[in-house]
Design a protein around this motif. Structure first.
Motif, PDB file in Angstrom:
ATOM      1  N   LEU A  31      -3.319   4.772  68.618  1.00 19.55           N
ATOM      2  CA  LEU A  31      -4.388   5.565  67.676  1.00 19.55           C
ATOM      3  C   LEU A  31      -5.655   5.313  68.242  1.00 19.55           C
ATOM      4  N   GLN A  32      -5.948   4.185  68.767  1.00 19.86           N
ATOM      5  CA  GLN A  32      -7.262   4.033  69.159  1.00 19.86           C
ATOM      6  C   GLN A  32      -7.494   5.143  70.261  1.00 19.86           C
ATOM      7  N   GLN A  36     -10.281   8.162  70.161  1.00 16.80           N
ATOM      8  CA  GLN A  36     -11.414   8.162  70.868  1.00 16.80           C
ATOM      9  C   GLN A  36     -11.420   9.485  71.797  1.00 16.80           C
ATOM     10  N   GLN A  37     -10.221   9.995  71.843  1.00 16.83           N
ATOM     11  CA  GLN A  37      -9.960  11.372  72.489  1.00 16.83           C
ATOM     12  C   GLN A  37     -10.810  12.543  71.577  1.00 16.83           C
ATOM     13  N   GLN A  38     -10.548  12.454  70.271  1.00 20.50           N
ATOM     14  CA  GLN A  38     -11.015  13.219  69.310  1.00 20.50           C
ATOM     15  C   GLN A  38     -12.317  13.206  69.318  1.00 20.50           C
ATOM     16  N   ILE A  39     -12.954  11.960  69.363  1.00 21.52           N
ATOM     17  CA  ILE A  39     -14.515  11.842  69.597  1.00 21.52           C
ATOM     18  C   ILE A  39     -14.986  12.549  70.622  1.00 21.52           C
ATOM     19  N   ASN A  40     -14.388  12.413  71.897  1.00 17.05           N
ATOM     20  CA  ASN A  40     -14.788  12.926  73.096  1.00 17.05           C
ATOM     21  C   ASN A  40     -14.730  14.274  72.827  1.00 17.05           C
ATOM     22  N   ASN A  41     -13.863  14.824  72.279  1.00 19.81           N
ATOM     23  CA  ASN A  41     -13.590  16.424  72.297  1.00 19.81           C
ATOM     24  C   ASN A  41     -14.666  16.893  71.337  1.00 19.81           C
TER      25      ASN A  41
END
Length: 204
Positions: A31-32, A36-41
């Protein structure tokens, strides 16, 4: 055949259910990572939009600079044209009292005296004299065939109107059949013109 107690069967089924359920749910670490991937995107998209915006501003600035440079060049050209148009470019006509016709010294002279000297030199007779000196306009010359010394000069910024006015003035006084119009052999025209608008000028 060995028989299993029903309790073992139930317990086994429950264990299988919980194991299966645990495999279908992401772990906290997963989940983390997803967050983090969503934030990076999102950050990547923001950076892309910011880059495009900055590039758009740069393009606008470059276009504005090119437009200003073009306008400055155009203003300089127009200013130069106005200087040419406001500069007197002389052209002189000489006549010989012993014969019909006129002598054109050519246009585009910035000095009136030099312009007249050229016309007299082309006439090349002691009886030559200046008929008319013009600048930044056109002239046309007519005369009656039976009285070639009675020369008529008409001037106009429009060469065709100068020719028309010279012809009409002669016809009014001496009759249409009796009038002649002088031919400018240099341009094969019946008008004599000097000035920037007629291509008879000198760059400076």
């Amino acid at each position: 055949m060995q028989k299993h107690p029903w309790t073992q069967t139930v317990i086994g089924s429950c264990l299988a259910f919980f194991v299966t359920a645990s495999w279908g749910q992401p772990s906290p670490a997963q989940l983390q990572m997803q967050q983090q991937q969503q934030i990076n995107n999102m950050l990547g998209e923001v950076q892309t939009q910011d880059t495009l915006r900055r590039q758009g501003v740069i393009n606008q600035q470059q276009n504005a600079a090119r437009q200003q440079a073009w306008q400055a060049k155009e203003n300089a050209i127009q200013a130069q044209i106005e200087r040419y148009r406001s500069t007197p470019y002389y052209g002189s006509l000489a006549v010989n009292s012993l014969e019909a016709g006129v002598y054109w010294g050519g246009g585009g002279n910035t000095n009136r005296k030099i312009s007249e000297e050229k016309a007299i030199a082309i006439c090349a007779q002691n009886s030559c004299k200046i008929l008319k000196t013009i600048y930044n306009t056109c002239a046309a010359v007519s005369w009656p065939a039976n009285a070639p010394q009675k020369i008529i000069v008409s001037t106009n910024h429009d060469p065709q109107l100068a020719i028309q006015e010279a012809g009409q003035s002669c016809e009014k006084q001496y009759g249409a059949e009796n009038c002649r119009i002088s031919l400018n052999k240099k341009t094969n025209s019946y008008a004599y013109c000097s000035g920037y608008d007629y291509g008879a000028y000198r760059q400076k």
